[in-house]
Design a protein around this motif. Structure first.
Motif, PDB file in Angstrom:
ATOM      1  N   ARG A 260      88.650  80.803  42.216  1.00 31.20           N
ATOM      2  CA  ARG A 260      89.280  81.433  41.053  1.00 31.20           C
ATOM      3  C   ARG A 260      90.410  82.339  41.505  1.00 31.20           C
ATOM      4  O   ARG A 260      90.504  82.706  42.688  1.00 31.20           O
ATOM      5  N   ALA A 261      91.255  82.720  40.545  1.00 34.78           N
ATOM      6  CA  ALA A 261      92.259  83.747  40.783  1.00 34.78           C
ATOM      7  C   ALA A 261      91.575  85.110  40.758  1.00 34.78           C
ATOM      8  O   ALA A 261      90.704  85.362  39.919  1.00 34.78           O
ATOM      9  N   VAL A 262      91.948  85.983  41.686  1.00 37.22           N
ATOM     10  CA  VAL A 262      91.339  87.307  41.753  1.00 37.22           C
ATOM     11  C   VAL A 262      91.613  88.049  40.442  1.00 37.22           C
ATOM     12  O   VAL A 262      92.741  88.104  39.965  1.00 37.22           O
ATOM     13  N   GLY A 263      90.570  88.615  39.870  1.00 36.24           N
ATOM     14  CA  GLY A 263      90.684  89.303  38.594  1.00 36.24           C
ATOM     15  C   GLY A 263      90.215  88.477  37.421  1.00 36.24           C
ATOM     16  O   GLY A 263      89.915  89.023  36.357  1.00 36.24           O
ATOM     17  N   SER A 264      90.143  87.162  37.590  1.00 33.81           N
ATOM     18  CA  SER A 264      89.672  86.300  36.512  1.00 33.81           C
ATOM     19  C   SER A 264      88.152  86.358  36.429  1.00 33.81           C
ATOM     20  O   SER A 264      87.458  86.508  37.438  1.00 33.81           O
ATOM     21  N   LYS A 265      87.623  86.215  35.224  1.00 38.68           N
ATOM     22  CA  LYS A 265      86.176  86.224  35.035  1.00 38.68           C
ATOM     23  C   LYS A 265      85.561  84.837  35.191  1.00 38.68           C
ATOM     24  O   LYS A 265      84.353  84.722  35.366  1.00 38.68           O
ATOM     25  N   GLN A 266      86.360  83.789  35.112  1.00 38.22           N
ATOM     26  CA  GLN A 266      85.838  82.425  35.125  1.00 38.22           C
ATOM     27  C   GLN A 266      86.024  81.777  36.491  1.00 38.22           C
ATOM     28  O   GLN A 266      87.111  81.786  37.057  1.00 38.22           O
ATOM     29  N   TRP A 267      84.940  81.202  37.012  1.00 37.13           N
ATOM     30  CA  TRP A 267      84.991  80.440  38.254  1.00 37.13           C
ATOM     31  C   TRP A 267      85.198  78.966  37.938  1.00 37.13           C
ATOM     32  O   TRP A 267      84.652  78.447  36.962  1.00 37.13           O
ATOM     33  N   LEU A 268      85.969  78.281  38.782  1.00 37.45           N
ATOM     34  CA  LEU A 268      86.128  76.838  38.720  1.00 37.45           C
ATOM     35  C   LEU A 268      85.521  76.232  39.980  1.00 37.45           C
ATOM     36  O   LEU A 268      85.495  76.869  41.035  1.00 37.45           O
ATOM     37  N   PHE A 269      85.049  74.993  39.868  1.00 38.47           N
ATOM     38  CA  PHE A 269      84.336  74.363  40.974  1.00 38.47           C
ATOM     39  C   PHE A 269      85.198  73.280  41.602  1.00 38.47           C
ATOM     40  O   PHE A 269      85.883  72.519  40.906  1.00 38.47           O
ATOM     41  N   ALA A 270      85.162  73.220  42.938  1.00 39.65           N
ATOM     42  CA  ALA A 270      85.996  72.288  43.687  1.00 39.65           C
ATOM     43  C   ALA A 270      85.352  70.909  43.712  1.00 39.65           C
ATOM     44  O   ALA A 270      84.173  70.773  44.059  1.00 39.65           O
ATOM     45  N   HIS A 271      86.147  69.885  43.346  1.00 40.23           N
ATOM     46  CA  HIS A 271      85.668  68.509  43.447  1.00 40.23           C
ATOM     47  C   HIS A 271      85.724  68.086  44.911  1.00 40.23           C
ATOM     48  O   HIS A 271      86.738  68.302  45.591  1.00 40.23           O
ATOM     49  N   PRO A 272      84.665  67.477  45.456  1.00 42.40           N
ATOM     50  CA  PRO A 272      84.615  67.222  46.905  1.00 42.40           C
ATOM     51  C   PRO A 272      85.628  66.206  47.412  1.00 42.40           C
ATOM     52  O   PRO A 272      85.962  66.220  48.597  1.00 42.40           O
ATOM     53  N   THR A 273      86.142  65.321  46.563  1.00 38.02           N
ATOM     54  CA  THR A 273      87.059  64.279  47.039  1.00 38.02           C
ATOM     55  C   THR A 273      88.484  64.462  46.531  1.00 38.02           C
ATOM     56  O   THR A 273      89.440  64.365  47.303  1.00 38.02           O
ATOM     57  N   SER A 274      88.664  64.754  45.250  1.00 36.76           N
ATOM     58  CA  SER A 274      90.015  64.857  44.688  1.00 36.76           C
ATOM     59  C   SER A 274      90.665  66.203  44.952  1.00 36.76           C
ATOM     60  O   SER A 274      91.887  66.326  44.889  1.00 36.76           O
ATOM     61  N   GLY A 275      89.884  67.243  45.223  1.00 36.59           N
ATOM     62  CA  GLY A 275      90.441  68.573  45.422  1.00 36.59           C
ATOM     63  C   GLY A 275      90.820  69.270  44.134  1.00 36.59           C
ATOM     64  O   GLY A 275      91.476  70.312  44.162  1.00 36.59           O
ATOM     65  N   ALA A 276      90.417  68.714  42.999  1.00 38.54           N
ATOM     66  CA  ALA A 276      90.723  69.339  41.711  1.00 38.54           C
ATOM     67  C   ALA A 276      89.705  70.429  41.404  1.00 38.54           C
ATOM     68  O   ALA A 276      88.579  70.423  41.917  1.00 38.54           O
ATOM     69  N   LEU A 277      90.110  71.380  40.556  1.00 40.00           N
ATOM     70  CA  LEU A 277      89.231  72.449  40.108  1.00 40.00           C
ATOM     71  C   LEU A 277      88.740  72.116  38.708  1.00 40.00           C
ATOM     72  O   LEU A 277      89.544  71.889  37.799  1.00 40.00           O
ATOM     73  N   VAL A 278      87.428  72.074  38.537  1.00 38.78           N
ATOM     74  CA  VAL A 278      86.840  71.672  37.262  1.00 38.78           C
ATOM     75  C   VAL A 278      85.902  72.761  36.774  1.00 38.78           C
ATOM     76  O   VAL A 278      85.339  73.525  37.564  1.00 38.78           O
ATOM     77  N   GLU A 279      85.731  72.823  35.464  1.00 38.12           N
ATOM     78  CA  GLU A 279      84.814  73.784  34.865  1.00 38.12           C
ATOM     79  C   GLU A 279      83.387  73.244  34.921  1.00 38.12           C
ATOM     80  O   GLU A 279      83.162  72.038  34.883  1.00 38.12           O
ATOM     81  N   GLN A 280      82.445  74.161  34.999  1.00 38.44           N
ATOM     82  CA  GLN A 280      81.047  73.758  34.984  1.00 38.44           C
ATOM     83  C   GLN A 280      80.604  73.502  33.553  1.00 38.44           C
ATOM     84  O   GLN A 280      80.947  74.244  32.635  1.00 38.44           O
ATOM     85  N   THR A 281      79.853  72.436  33.366  1.00 38.48           N
ATOM     86  CA  THR A 281      79.318  72.103  32.051  1.00 38.48           C
ATOM     87  C   THR A 281      77.813  72.298  32.041  1.00 38.48           C
ATOM     88  O   THR A 281      77.153  72.263  33.085  1.00 38.48           O
ATOM     89  N   VAL A 282      77.276  72.490  30.848  1.00 32.99           N
ATOM     90  CA  VAL A 282      75.838  72.705  30.714  1.00 32.99           C
ATOM     91  C   VAL A 282      75.073  71.427  31.037  1.00 32.99           C
ATOM     92  O   VAL A 282      73.975  71.456  31.599  1.00 32.99           O
ATOM     93  N   GLU A 283      75.661  70.283  30.707  1.00 30.82           N
ATOM     94  CA  GLU A 283      74.952  69.021  30.876  1.00 30.82           C
ATOM     95  C   GLU A 283      74.865  68.579  32.330  1.00 30.82           C
ATOM     96  O   GLU A 283      73.951  67.840  32.709  1.00 30.82           O
ATOM     97  N   LYS A 284      75.793  69.022  33.180  1.00 32.14           N
ATOM     98  CA  LYS A 284      75.869  68.474  34.528  1.00 32.14           C
ATOM     99  C   LYS A 284      76.146  69.581  35.533  1.00 32.14           C
ATOM    100  O   LYS A 284      76.998  70.441  35.310  1.00 32.14           O
ATOM    101  N   ASP A 285      75.416  69.553  36.645  1.00 34.01           N
ATOM    102  CA  ASP A 285      75.667  70.498  37.725  1.00 34.01           C
ATOM    103  C   ASP A 285      76.975  70.151  38.429  1.00 34.01           C
ATOM    104  O   ASP A 285      77.379  68.983  38.472  1.00 34.01           O
ATOM    105  N   PRO A 286      77.660  71.140  38.993  1.00 44.30           N
ATOM    106  CA  PRO A 286      78.916  70.848  39.705  1.00 44.30           C
ATOM    107  C   PRO A 286      78.671  69.972  40.929  1.00 44.30           C
ATOM    108  O   PRO A 286      77.631  70.071  41.585  1.00 44.30           O
ATOM    109  N   GLU A 287      79.641  69.107  41.212  1.00 50.13           N
ATOM    110  CA  GLU A 287      79.534  68.252  42.392  1.00 50.13           C
ATOM    111  C   GLU A 287      79.682  69.093  43.655  1.00 50.13           C
ATOM    112  O   GLU A 287      80.418  70.080  43.681  1.00 50.13           O
TER     113      GLU A 287
END
Length: 637
Positions: free
Chosen positions: A292-319
């Motif tokens: 995340r950016a310092v100061g932001s309240k929301q964390w994003l999760f790193a995709h292991p292959t594409s390198g994209a930052l994705v939000e966590q969903t209730v239905e699925k755990d982050p990769e």
């Protein structure tokens, strides 16, 4: 079956084979299975006895073969069925009726093991497991280095492991008299692979060595072998397990050490997050990376292959990044923004706690976020802080710190000793105070004050939990508020915990959003109500008349600036000025009013200052007793 008949002329030709028949379940034809491991017994000089049991097989077993292994060299030989000698080939099969054989011509004081395989009409089966290691003579009767073979007694043949800490362990053994060098092998308990300690043998007369680079909380075991008469003797028994520190029990992984962020490509906005996989039981299977950016309240999760930052969903755990990979590249990040990362390990039992935040990293030059203060009219850089209020009412934290506590006034112009916008939960710095003794003689103190950046007032606010340590000693601590209670936050005097000269200060905070705070260390002068009263400016008579006229303007039916002689001026609203102070209920000696207050009523200066000095809830101080507006002493007239 076949059938033949006989008469006076003789036997007839046999019939054709009948159809096959069987009892119970039909057994498929196959090579014999591996028998149980044989038993090897020492008989005396040059002789060993081996015995075994035949397994059931279809077709039935016709013969057996015995293989003897020199444990020290790994050389394998067969046993001759006629004379019991060791041969490479020849008559090496024993009839099915034989379940024991005597082996002749073996070397004294050398460990051997035996294995057996069986043969049927389908061929030879697999060899059995090796028997226990056996030497052909009692080692007590042998001189010098031959004492290694039998492993009797608790000292000579089994090495001892002694934990030393810091990833090191000492391995000790008893060196035989004729040994020239020692091989020491280590492994983790439960692991099948051994590794050579130190990468080389240990020359005599050394009888111990240090194994380094070991993991804490993991059990290790060792074994040794010796070079005697230019021949490596068989390996010793395995030592008792030893562990550096407390043994780790099966559990989810603990919080790992914080990762590191590396800038890989400024133009493409690529950064690399790296970490070290730590040992746990069961072992780590994957790593979850959030960013995340310092100061932001929301964390994003790193995709292991594409390198994209994705939000966590209730239905699925982050990769997660599968082990043993210990890095991931993130792409398309903007420049000029501070970033931070955290990681958590997973194993078969679940996911552990996240690490602390990594060191801050940024791509390119940092972007400036200026906002003009309406009090000092200077630009203030928000850095990583958020400000969601109106920019027209922005009051920079430095001005708010100066106005926070009039009874402990900031010494100008160099009273601000340390100002910091919080980005990390732990902040360490050095504070040089060469004149601290002189300040104490002048009754000056050093205070710590804290506010939220996203606020329009200058009230003191501490995070949920805070500890300040100076020179290794805790100066003060802020505990979380008790359930159902409101905590009274007040600045803290840290002068008693400081010393003249250089001071090492560490501040540790815990809060849901530590990046919303900023703090300052200020040098202050103690002020009494009389001191503040003496500094309150007096209003000139002409200014007072204009102010009264402006306040009374709305109470007259006709504007005051209308100069018609024939029109009467009548008062439509009674606006009396009481001479008694609403605080002390006594006649005002020095009447005051806020310069922004819109009421006619005054109150006593001394009573106002004294009542605020006695008020313990600091954040409730400095409100007008008539209209309840915020009213600092500097705003009194």
């Amino acid at each position: 079956a076949v059938l033949a008949v006989m008469n006076s002329e003789g036997w007839s030709e046999p019939s054709a084979f009948s159809a096959p028949g069987f009892y119970g379940t039909l057994k498929p034809r196959a090579k014999p299975p591996s028998p149980w491991g044989p038993k090897l017994t020492a008989l005396g000089s040059g002789k060993l006895r081996v015995s075994w049991v035949l397994p059931e097989a279809c077709p039935p077993i016709e013969a057996s073969q015995v293989q003897l292994t020199d444990v020290g060299t790994g050389k394998k030989m067969l046993v001759d069925a006629s004379n019991g000698k060791l041969v490479a080939s020849g008559r090496t099969t024993f009839a099915a009726s034989r379940l024991e054989a005597t082996i002749n011509g073996v070397q004294d004081c050398v460990e051997y093991s035996a294995a057996v395989c069986c043969r049927s009409a389908e061929g030879f089966g697999e060899y059995s497991q090796e028997s226990d290691f056996v030497a052909n003579i009692d080692a007590k009767a042998q001189p010098g280095g031959m004492a290694l073979v039998i492993h009797e007694g608790p000292t000579a043949e089994v090495p001892v492991m002694v934990p030393l800490g810091e990833g090191k362990m000492k391995v000790r053994w008893t060196l035989p008299d004729e040994a020239k060098s020692t091989t020491v092998k280590l492994r983790k308990v439960g692991n099948q692979n051994w590794y050579l300690c130190g990468g080389a043998t240990v020359p005599a007369p050394a009888s111990d060595t240090i194994a380094s680079g070991l993991e804490e909380g993991v059990e290790y075991e060792a074994m040794v072998s010796f070079l005697v008469h230019n021949r490596w003797c068989c390996e010793s028994e395995i030592s008792k397990p030893a562990c550096i520190g407390e043994l780790k029990l099966p559990s989810v992984p603990e919080a790992p050490k914080e990762p590191r962020i590396y800038i890989m490509d400024v133009g493409q906005g690529v950064v690399r997050v790296k970490w070290k996989i730590e040992q746990c039981v069961p072992h780590v299977t994957s790593t979850v990376v959030k960013f995340r950016a310092v100061g932001s309240k929301q964390w994003l999760f790193a995709h292991p292959t594409s390198g994209a930052l994705v939000e966590q969903t209730v239905e699925k755990d982050p990769e997660a990044v599968p082990a043993p990979d210990s890095q991931v590249d993130l792409r398309g990040l903007p420049q000029g923004i501070r970033f931070e990362a955290q990681i958590a390990f997973r194993n078969k039992l679940g996911q552990g706690r996240f690490s602390k935040e990594s060191d801050i990293a940024h791509i390119g030059m940092l972007a400036i976020r200026p906002l003009k203060c309406t009090y000092c009219f200077q630009d203030f850089d928000l850095q990583t802080s958020e400000y969601t209020k109106s920019q027209e009412t922005f009051w920079c934290p430095i001005c708010r710190f100066r106005q926070m506590d009039p009874f402990n006034s900031v010494v100008e112009p160099y009273g601000l000793l340390r100002f910091h916008i919080v980005m990390r939960p732990t902040i360490s710095f050095n504070l040089d105070l060469p004149d601290l003794k002189a300040w104490r003689k002048d009754e000056q103190s050093i205070w710590m004050r804290m506010v939220r950046v996203n606020s329009e007032n200058c009230i003191q606010v501490w995070p949920n939990k805070l500890t300040l340590v100076a020179n290794g000693v805790e100066v003060f601590a802020i505990a979380p508020p008790e359930e159902g209670h409101v905590r009274r936050d007040v600045p803290r005097d840290i002068s008693p915990g400081l010393r003249p000269g250089l001071n090492s200060v560490t501040i540790t905070m815990e809060d849901d959003h530590v990046a919303s705070f900023c703090f300052v260390l200020v040098r202050t002068q103690n002020m009494t109500a009389e001191n503040i009263g003496d500094q309150t400016p007096a209003c000139e008579e002409e200014d007072a008349q204009r102010r009264i006229s402006a306040l009374l303007a709305d109470t007259w039916d006709t504007p005051l600036d209308q100069e018609e002689d024939d029109e009467e001026v009548t008062c439509v609203l009674s606006n009396k000025l009481k001479l008694r102070c609403p605080l002390s209920f006594e006649r005002c000696e020095i009447p005051v009013r806020g310069e922004n207050c819109m009421h006619l009523q005054c109150f006593g200066l001394g009573a106002y200052l004294e009542s605020n000095a006695r008020m313990r809830a600091m954040n409730n101080r400095w409100t007008c007793p008539v209209c309840s507006n915020v009213l600092k002493p500097s705003e009194l007239v």
